[in-house]
Design a protein around this motif. Structure first.
Motif, PDB file in Angstrom:
ATOM      1  N   PRO A  81      38.704  36.384  38.014  1.00 26.29           N
ATOM      2  CA  PRO A  81      37.274  36.210  37.767  1.00 26.29           C
ATOM      3  C   PRO A  81      36.925  34.983  36.936  1.00 26.29           C
ATOM      4  O   PRO A  81      35.799  34.489  36.987  1.00 26.29           O
ATOM      5  CB  PRO A  81      36.888  37.500  37.013  1.00 26.29           C
ATOM      6  CG  PRO A  81      37.945  38.488  37.362  1.00 26.29           C
ATOM      7  CD  PRO A  81      39.201  37.675  37.499  1.00 26.29           C
ATOM      8  N   LEU A  82      37.899  34.479  36.179  1.00 23.86           N
ATOM      9  CA  LEU A  82      37.641  33.334  35.313  1.00 23.86           C
ATOM     10  C   LEU A  82      37.903  32.007  36.005  1.00 23.86           C
ATOM     11  O   LEU A  82      37.249  31.006  35.710  1.00 23.86           O
ATOM     12  CB  LEU A  82      38.511  33.428  34.049  1.00 23.86           C
ATOM     13  CG  LEU A  82      38.282  34.667  33.170  1.00 23.86           C
ATOM     14  CD1 LEU A  82      39.309  34.705  32.048  1.00 23.86           C
ATOM     15  CD2 LEU A  82      36.870  34.664  32.600  1.00 23.86           C
ATOM     16  N   VAL A  83      38.866  31.970  36.924  1.00 24.34           N
ATOM     17  CA  VAL A  83      39.259  30.690  37.527  1.00 24.34           C
ATOM     18  C   VAL A  83      38.526  30.416  38.830  1.00 24.34           C
ATOM     19  O   VAL A  83      38.630  29.314  39.376  1.00 24.34           O
ATOM     20  CB  VAL A  83      40.784  30.614  37.730  1.00 24.34           C
ATOM     21  CG1 VAL A  83      41.499  30.786  36.395  1.00 24.34           C
ATOM     22  CG2 VAL A  83      41.270  31.658  38.726  1.00 24.34           C
ATOM     23  N   GLY A  84      37.809  31.408  39.358  1.00 23.87           N
ATOM     24  CA  GLY A  84      36.954  31.140  40.509  1.00 23.87           C
ATOM     25  C   GLY A  84      37.528  31.594  41.826  1.00 23.87           C
ATOM     26  O   GLY A  84      38.741  31.744  41.997  1.00 23.87           O
ATOM     27  N   ASP A  85      36.619  31.813  42.763  1.00 26.95           N
ATOM     28  CA  ASP A  85      37.017  32.228  44.109  1.00 26.95           C
ATOM     29  C   ASP A  85      37.871  31.150  44.767  1.00 26.95           C
ATOM     30  O   ASP A  85      37.623  29.957  44.619  1.00 26.95           O
ATOM     31  CB  ASP A  85      35.774  32.475  44.972  1.00 26.95           C
ATOM     32  CG  ASP A  85      34.943  33.638  44.458  1.00 26.95           C
ATOM     33  OD1 ASP A  85      35.512  34.500  43.766  1.00 26.95           O
ATOM     34  OD2 ASP A  85      33.727  33.665  44.725  1.00 26.95           O
ATOM     35  N   GLY A  86      38.864  31.585  45.503  1.00 28.68           N
ATOM     36  CA  GLY A  86      39.709  30.652  46.238  1.00 28.68           C
ATOM     37  C   GLY A  86      40.887  30.124  45.459  1.00 28.68           C
ATOM     38  O   GLY A  86      41.756  29.460  46.028  1.00 28.68           O
ATOM     39  N   ALA A  87      40.950  30.398  44.146  1.00 34.16           N
ATOM     40  CA  ALA A  87      42.085  29.915  43.358  1.00 34.16           C
ATOM     41  C   ALA A  87      43.338  30.704  43.717  1.00 34.16           C
ATOM     42  O   ALA A  87      43.285  31.882  44.056  1.00 34.16           O
ATOM     43  CB  ALA A  87      41.791  30.055  41.872  1.00 34.16           C
ATOM     44  N   THR A  88      44.480  30.040  43.640  1.00 37.99           N
ATOM     45  CA  THR A  88      45.761  30.691  43.892  1.00 37.99           C
ATOM     46  C   THR A  88      46.270  31.299  42.592  1.00 37.99           C
ATOM     47  O   THR A  88      46.483  30.586  41.608  1.00 37.99           O
ATOM     48  CB  THR A  88      46.787  29.682  44.430  1.00 37.99           C
ATOM     49  OG1 THR A  88      46.315  29.126  45.655  1.00 37.99           O
ATOM     50  CG2 THR A  88      48.131  30.358  44.651  1.00 37.99           C
ATOM     51  N   VAL A  89      46.423  32.616  42.588  1.00 29.93           N
ATOM     52  CA  VAL A  89      46.910  33.312  41.396  1.00 29.93           C
ATOM     53  C   VAL A  89      48.157  34.100  41.775  1.00 29.93           C
ATOM     54  O   VAL A  89      48.103  35.025  42.587  1.00 29.93           O
ATOM     55  CB  VAL A  89      45.846  34.268  40.826  1.00 29.93           C
ATOM     56  CG1 VAL A  89      46.378  34.955  39.565  1.00 29.93           C
ATOM     57  CG2 VAL A  89      44.554  33.520  40.509  1.00 29.93           C
ATOM     58  N   PHE A  90      49.284  33.718  41.211  1.00 28.28           N
ATOM     59  CA  PHE A  90      50.532  34.445  41.425  1.00 28.28           C
ATOM     60  C   PHE A  90      50.585  35.614  40.443  1.00 28.28           C
ATOM     61  O   PHE A  90      50.393  35.436  39.241  1.00 28.28           O
ATOM     62  CB  PHE A  90      51.737  33.531  41.232  1.00 28.28           C
ATOM     63  CG  PHE A  90      51.870  32.475  42.291  1.00 28.28           C
ATOM     64  CD1 PHE A  90      52.479  32.764  43.498  1.00 28.28           C
ATOM     65  CD2 PHE A  90      51.362  31.201  42.078  1.00 28.28           C
ATOM     66  CE1 PHE A  90      52.602  31.789  44.482  1.00 28.28           C
ATOM     67  CE2 PHE A  90      51.470  30.220  43.055  1.00 28.28           C
ATOM     68  CZ  PHE A  90      52.089  30.515  44.265  1.00 28.28           C
ATOM     69  N   ARG A  91      50.845  36.777  40.980  1.00 22.01           N
ATOM     70  CA  ARG A  91      50.783  37.991  40.164  1.00 22.01           C
ATOM     71  C   ARG A  91      51.943  38.073  39.184  1.00 22.01           C
ATOM     72  O   ARG A  91      53.105  37.964  39.553  1.00 22.01           O
ATOM     73  CB  ARG A  91      50.784  39.232  41.050  1.00 22.01           C
ATOM     74  CG  ARG A  91      50.786  40.560  40.270  1.00 22.01           C
ATOM     75  CD  ARG A  91      50.671  41.754  41.177  1.00 22.01           C
ATOM     76  NE  ARG A  91      49.352  41.817  41.785  1.00 22.01           N
ATOM     77  CZ  ARG A  91      48.274  42.320  41.189  1.00 22.01           C
ATOM     78  NH1 ARG A  91      48.371  42.791  39.956  1.00 22.01           N
ATOM     79  NH2 ARG A  91      47.120  42.343  41.823  1.00 22.01           N
ATOM     80  N   CYS A  92      51.587  38.269  37.936  1.00 28.71           N
ATOM     81  CA  CYS A  92      52.551  38.638  36.910  1.00 28.71           C
ATOM     82  C   CYS A  92      52.095  39.971  36.336  1.00 28.71           C
ATOM     83  O   CYS A  92      50.902  40.196  36.154  1.00 28.71           O
ATOM     84  CB  CYS A  92      52.597  37.603  35.788  1.00 28.71           C
ATOM     85  SG  CYS A  92      53.194  35.980  36.289  1.00 28.71           S
ATOM     86  N   SER A  93      53.032  40.840  36.049  1.00 29.63           N
ATOM     87  CA  SER A  93      52.649  42.120  35.479  1.00 29.63           C
ATOM     88  C   SER A  93      52.405  41.965  33.980  1.00 29.63           C
ATOM     89  O   SER A  93      52.632  40.906  33.389  1.00 29.63           O
ATOM     90  CB  SER A  93      53.711  43.176  35.759  1.00 29.63           C
ATOM     91  OG  SER A  93      54.929  42.838  35.124  1.00 29.63           O
ATOM     92  N   SER A  94      51.942  43.025  33.379  1.00 28.81           N
ATOM     93  CA  SER A  94      51.568  43.007  31.968  1.00 28.81           C
ATOM     94  C   SER A  94      51.731  44.405  31.412  1.00 28.81           C
ATOM     95  O   SER A  94      51.675  45.392  32.156  1.00 28.81           O
ATOM     96  CB  SER A  94      50.110  42.554  31.837  1.00 28.81           C
ATOM     97  OG  SER A  94      49.572  42.866  30.571  1.00 28.81           O
TER      98      SER A  94
END
Length: 391
Positions: free
Chosen positions: A43-56
């Motif tokens: 939600p912060l980096v914007g639609d269409g951004a590539t986000v590789f999932r890291c767990s937390s």
């Protein structure tokens, strides 16, 4: 075109400063991706951004909530033992997968996402540090035992998720440390912090909040933003109520917007507007002062607009940032646990009506504007690129 991978913790204040840098790199033709918790990052980096999932770790786990009374070394030990250490181990597999799939030319690791620096060292990737708080650029003043204890925790992490033969501090890259402040506020960086480049705040546009009741703010009355950031709601109900009471006692001299995610502060007619969240940058443009906890992002965003501050640090880096504010002459410090409505009102009167505080805040503002922000940060990152051989 080169590739930049931003490794960030699931903390809004640590992601926001990098958003503008990533946007500038994209504008220059580079490819950008993120490694982090998608629910927080996307939600912060914007639609269409590539986000590789890291767990937390489970962010809703009550075990992560530090007791409000926990301060100083005990609070830092709690932070590393319960959150930052486990976060590194949770993130490490996702960061490794992101590096192998995205193949970044440069990895940019937040200081609190130590899995980034450890993975970069392990896989031989060029990396830089994103120092979203300038308090991390020097040893913990007066707390050498805490520094040593944290170094021991990092060494344990290195043997589990990094290169056991490595020596780099994953919080401070030996190639580049981007600091989102300036010497006018933070002072010179310690020599041990490595190649620090002060770039000032990196502010990017944020999603609009169409439901904010702008009509309730009287343009003739000084406006004060009162906030404790995104991570201190459990500690803030008494303090926020005291702030609201201080403003209530000045009906002709101030009005306030109180950020109260927990919903514990009552509104007082038209002078105290209480909201669970606000469009902070847009609101700061209309403010005259800020009362806050000394969080780095809130302080820098206030000073970007030349606003004097009343700072009430709670823990972690906040006492250091509060000291920077007072040393710069841009604000007044009060004690978080003991601040009464009377003391807060007096401090607010001081920063609103004594010109020296606004003048000092203006000097910091000018240093911020001259530092270059996201564009300067992008240029420093580009300098790390290794020329590729021609075909």
């Amino acid at each position: 075109m080169s590739r930049f991978l931003f490794v960030v913790p699931p903390l809004v204040g640590h992601i926001n400063p990098t958003v503008g840098v990533a946007a500038e790199l994209s504008r220059r033709g580079h490819e950008v991706a993120w490694a982090g918790l998608p629910d927080i990052v996307a939600p912060l980096v914007g639609d269409g951004a590539t986000v590789f999932r890291c767990s937390s770790p489970d962010l809703a786990d009550p075990a992560l909530l530090r007791p409000p009374s926990l301060r100083g070394p005990a609070a830092l030990e709690f932070l590393w033992r319960r959150f930052l250490g486990p976060l590194a181990e949770h993130m490490a597999p996702g960061v490794r997968a992101a590096v192998r799939q995205f193949r970044p030319d440069v990895l940019v690791a937040d200081q609190q996402a130590v899995a980034g620096g450890l993975t970069a060292e392990r896989l031989g990737v060029v990396w830089a540090t994103s120092a979203t708080t300038s308090a991390g650029l020097a040893p913990l003043s007066g707390l050498p035992g805490v520094d040593s204890w944290i170094a021991g925790r990092i060494e344990e992490l290195r043997h589990r998720i990094g290169n056991p033969r490595g020596t780099a501090d994953p919080r401070l890259s030996g190639r580049l440390v981007l600091a989102f402040s300036t010497e006018a506020l933070a002072g010179p960086a310690a020599s041990a912090a490595g190649p620090v480049r002060y770039v000032g705040p990196s502010l990017a546009s944020r999603p609009a909040a169409d439901d904010f009741p702008w009509h309730r703010l009287d343009p003739r009355t000084p406006t004060v933003l009162i906030t404790l950031g995104t991570a201190n709601a459990e500690a803030g109900s008494r303090f926020l109520a005291a702030c609201a009471e201080a403003v209530r006692g000045r009906p002709d001299r101030a009005q306030a917007v109180v950020v109260d995610p927990a919903g514990t502060v009552p509104e007082f007619a038209d002078r105290v507007l209480v909201r669970p969240h606000v469009p902070q940058l847009a609101l700061l443009e209309r403010c005259d002062a800020v009362i806050c906890h000394g969080g780095h992002n809130t302080v820098c965003e206030a000073l970007w607009y030349g606003l004097p501050l009343v700072v009430a640090p709670i823990r972690d880096d906040q006492p250091v940032i509060a000291a920077q504010v007072t040393d710069a002459g841009a604000g007044v410090r009060v004690r978080f646990n003991r601040a009464t409505a009377g003391a807060l009102g007096a401090a607010l009167d001081t920063v609103l009506h004594e010109p020296s505080y606004r003048e000092a805040a203006g000097r910091v503002r000018e240093s911020f504007r001259a530092a270059g922000g996201a564009a300067a940060a992008a240029t420093h990152l580009e300098a790390l690129l290794v020329p590729r051989p021609r075909a």
